[in-house]
Design an enzyme around this catalytic site. Structure first.
Site, mmCIF file in Angstrom:
data_model
loop_
_atom_site.group_PDB
_atom_site.id
_atom_site.type_symbol
_atom_site.label_atom_id
_atom_site.label_comp_id
_atom_site.label_asym_id
_atom_site.label_seq_id
_atom_site.Cartn_x
_atom_site.Cartn_y
_atom_site.Cartn_z
ATOM 1 N N ARG A 133 62.038 7.861 -14.449
ATOM 2 C CA ARG A 133 63.207 6.952 -15.182
ATOM 3 C C ARG A 133 64.114 7.185 -14.341
ATOM 4 O O ARG A 133 65.339 6.582 -14.735
ATOM 5 C CB ARG A 133 62.843 6.855 -16.612
ATOM 6 C CG ARG A 133 61.488 6.762 -17.136
ATOM 7 C CD ARG A 133 61.072 7.047 -18.586
ATOM 8 N NE ARG A 133 62.655 5.878 -19.123
ATOM 9 C CZ ARG A 133 62.221 5.949 -20.537
ATOM 10 N NH1 ARG A 133 62.633 7.235 -21.360
ATOM 11 N NH2 ARG A 133 63.486 5.286 -21.390
ATOM 12 N N ARG B 136 58.112 -4.501 -20.188
ATOM 13 C CA ARG B 136 58.200 -5.326 -21.119
ATOM 14 C C ARG B 136 57.683 -6.909 -20.815
ATOM 15 O O ARG B 136 56.828 -7.528 -21.803
ATOM 16 C CB ARG B 136 58.905 -4.637 -21.916
ATOM 17 C CG ARG B 136 59.514 -3.990 -21.883
ATOM 18 C CD ARG B 136 59.001 -3.318 -23.337
ATOM 19 N NE ARG B 136 59.205 -1.671 -23.683
ATOM 20 C CZ ARG B 136 59.307 -0.851 -23.538
ATOM 21 N NH1 ARG B 136 57.386 -0.211 -23.629
ATOM 22 N NH2 ARG B 136 59.809 0.788 -24.269
ATOM 23 N N ASP C 264 69.398 5.558 -30.382
ATOM 24 C CA ASP C 264 69.074 5.455 -29.545
ATOM 25 C C ASP C 264 67.627 5.252 -30.805
ATOM 26 O O ASP C 264 68.314 5.120 -32.585
ATOM 27 C CB ASP C 264 67.807 6.347 -29.247
ATOM 28 C CG ASP C 264 67.216 6.601 -28.358
ATOM 29 O OD1 ASP C 264 66.327 5.199 -28.612
ATOM 30 O OD2 ASP C 264 66.292 7.392 -27.719
ATOM 31 N N HIS D 248 60.893 10.759 -29.609
ATOM 32 C CA HIS D 248 59.657 9.683 -30.013
ATOM 33 C C HIS D 248 59.239 10.963 -30.776
ATOM 34 O O HIS D 248 58.788 9.792 -32.258
ATOM 35 C CB HIS D 248 59.080 9.089 -28.647
ATOM 36 C CG HIS D 248 59.668 7.823 -28.092
ATOM 37 N ND1 HIS D 248 60.636 8.342 -26.870
ATOM 38 C CD2 HIS D 248 59.989 6.866 -28.454
ATOM 39 C CE1 HIS D 248 60.497 7.304 -26.466
ATOM 40 N NE2 HIS D 248 60.605 6.632 -27.312
ATOM 41 N N ASP E 278 64.177 -3.298 -23.387
ATOM 42 C CA ASP E 278 63.845 -2.422 -22.888
ATOM 43 C C ASP E 278 63.347 -2.792 -21.117
ATOM 44 O O ASP E 278 61.533 -3.177 -21.115
ATOM 45 C CB ASP E 278 63.280 -1.099 -23.261
ATOM 46 C CG ASP E 278 63.657 -0.456 -24.043
ATOM 47 O OD1 ASP E 278 64.795 0.442 -23.452
ATOM 48 O OD2 ASP E 278 63.223 0.815 -25.077
ATOM 49 N N LYS F 266 71.560 4.540 -21.141
ATOM 50 C CA LYS F 266 71.333 5.854 -22.560
ATOM 51 C C LYS F 266 70.857 6.985 -21.000
ATOM 52 O O LYS F 266 71.067 6.409 -19.451
ATOM 53 C CB LYS F 266 69.745 4.628 -22.886
ATOM 54 C CG LYS F 266 69.174 4.083 -21.496
ATOM 55 C CD LYS F 266 67.645 3.274 -22.667
ATOM 56 C CE LYS F 266 66.805 3.120 -21.097
ATOM 57 N NZ LYS F 266 65.531 2.099 -22.235
ATOM 58 N N HIS F 267 71.232 7.683 -21.658
ATOM 59 C CA HIS F 267 70.815 8.152 -23.131
ATOM 60 C C HIS F 267 72.444 9.182 -23.560
ATOM 61 O O HIS F 267 71.402 10.245 -22.987
ATOM 62 C CB HIS F 267 69.463 8.905 -23.953
ATOM 63 C CG HIS F 267 68.160 7.734 -22.844
ATOM 64 N ND1 HIS F 267 67.569 8.591 -22.236
ATOM 65 C CD2 HIS F 267 67.805 7.011 -23.777
ATOM 66 C CE1 HIS F 267 66.660 6.973 -22.697
ATOM 67 N NE2 HIS F 267 67.244 6.734 -23.290
#
Length: 354
Positions: free
Chosen positions: A140, A80, A255, A183, A72, A170-171
């Site tokens: 985002r 990351r 996902d 999540h 990601d 996404k998503h």
């Protein structure tokens, strides 16, 4: 390919630690997973990440297909990769309205990924940030209108692809109007099919028309469309709408199936089987080596009891193989990158929109 190899090919799995372990080796060599995903806790330095990548590629050489090596890397808070000059949030990119700038940002994301051995980036986000109480999307997203998100997202996608990195949009069918973080638990959105088609789906339709590589499906329940299953497990949404209505023939990925939206409500094994029945090609299982065994066991049981067919498996495997071939993926080792030139390019581009 054997059935075990086919089923493994349909899984992108998480790894543990900052260096490869025997569990990782077993997952690749015995369970034949088709790819891995790296998270922040797997990444210390560019040197460490490259060493990790090279080891898993070496272990994979006995398998029939090269690995998806994924991350990601969106920019903003979802960054990351180590050693990279920080890329702005999607919202700040969208606010510029500069399509060339967006495409250049995509190139930076793709090149940063590629330099450290990644060949898949889960970006861009094509969700429209229409709910100010959304706990998971926010900045985002490139903006609050379908036009801004379509235009900016499309250019970022093209930029990523231009570097030889696979872009996953996404998503689908849209995570922008949720007030629950998937999540943690299952978001429920009471929108009709017509409402989604006229708003949330626009950026995805645009990206598909422009040649997107892969579409990630959200864990969101839309009870006016499917009362039983969230989008990621829904044949109504994946097969009837995304594939047949919109006409998308490429790779579909769930996902992460270890997210609370799934584990609290469906169980990972049952969810994996249902996702494949619904039309997903790749199952993202981002945490817990034991979950890989559960997923494979459930898929095999589905074939044994007739709820899944090997023909259905073959359809997904073919799409996956075609995508790997399109990008000429391989398991050759890579060298530790010099990031100075990339970081200088990022600094110069960001200076255009201070």
């Amino acid at each position: 390919m054997t059935l075990d190899e086919k089923l493994g090919t349909m899984i992108i799995a998480g790894v543990e630690g900052t260096s490869a372990t025997e569990k990782t080796k077993t997952m690749i060599q015995s369970q034949h997973v088709g790819g891995v995903i790296f998270y922040k806790n797997n990444v210390n330095t560019p040197e460490g990440l490259v060493t990790y990548v090279n080891q898993i590629k070496k272990w994979n050489q006995q398998n029939p297909t090269p690995l998806f090596v994924s991350i990601d890397e969106e920019g903003g808070k979802v960054s990351r990769l180590p050693g990279i000059k920080k890329i702005p949030t999607a919202r700040s990119i969208g606010d510029t309205g500069d399509l060339t700038y967006a495409q250049n940002i995509g190139e930076f994301l793709g090149n940063a990924s590629k330099l450290m051995g990644m060949n898949v980036d889960y970006a861009p986000v094509l969700d429209i940030n229409s709910n100010p109480n959304n706990p998971v999307i926010g900045n985002r997203s490139y903006g609050t209108t379908s036009e801004i998100v379509s235009n900016m997202g499309r250019e970022v996608m093209k930029g990523i692809q231009s570097t030889g990195t696979i872009s996953v949009v996404k998503h689908f069918p849209g995570h922008g109007d949720t007030s629950v973080d998937s999540h943690l638990d299952l978001p429920i959105v009471h929108k009709s099919l017509q409402q989604l088609q006229s708003f949330e789906w626009k950026p995805f339709e645009d990206a598909i028309q422009q040649g997107t590589d892969a579409v990630m499906i959200a864990h969101i329940l839309f009870p006016k469309i499917d009362k039983t299953y969230p989008a990621s497990l829904s044949s109504t949404i994946i097969t009837d709408q995304l594939r047949k209505k919109i006409g998308y023939n490429g790779v579909v990925i769930t996902d992460d199936l270890t997210m609370g939206a799934i584990t609290k409500n469906y169980g990972i094994g049952n969810a994996a089987t249902q996702a494949v029945k619904a039309g997903s090609d790749i199952l993202l299982v981002a945490h817990g080596y034991e979950n890989i065994s559960d997923v494979i066991r459930s898929l095999k049981e589905g074939i044994t009891n007739g709820s899944l067919t090997e023909k259905r498996i073959d359809e997904s495997v073919l799409r996956i193989l075609m995508l790997k071939e399109k990008y000429k993926l391989n398991d050759k080792p890579i060298s530790t990158p010099d990031l100075n030139e990339l970081n200088q390019d990022i600094r110069e581009e960001l200076a255009k929109h201070p």
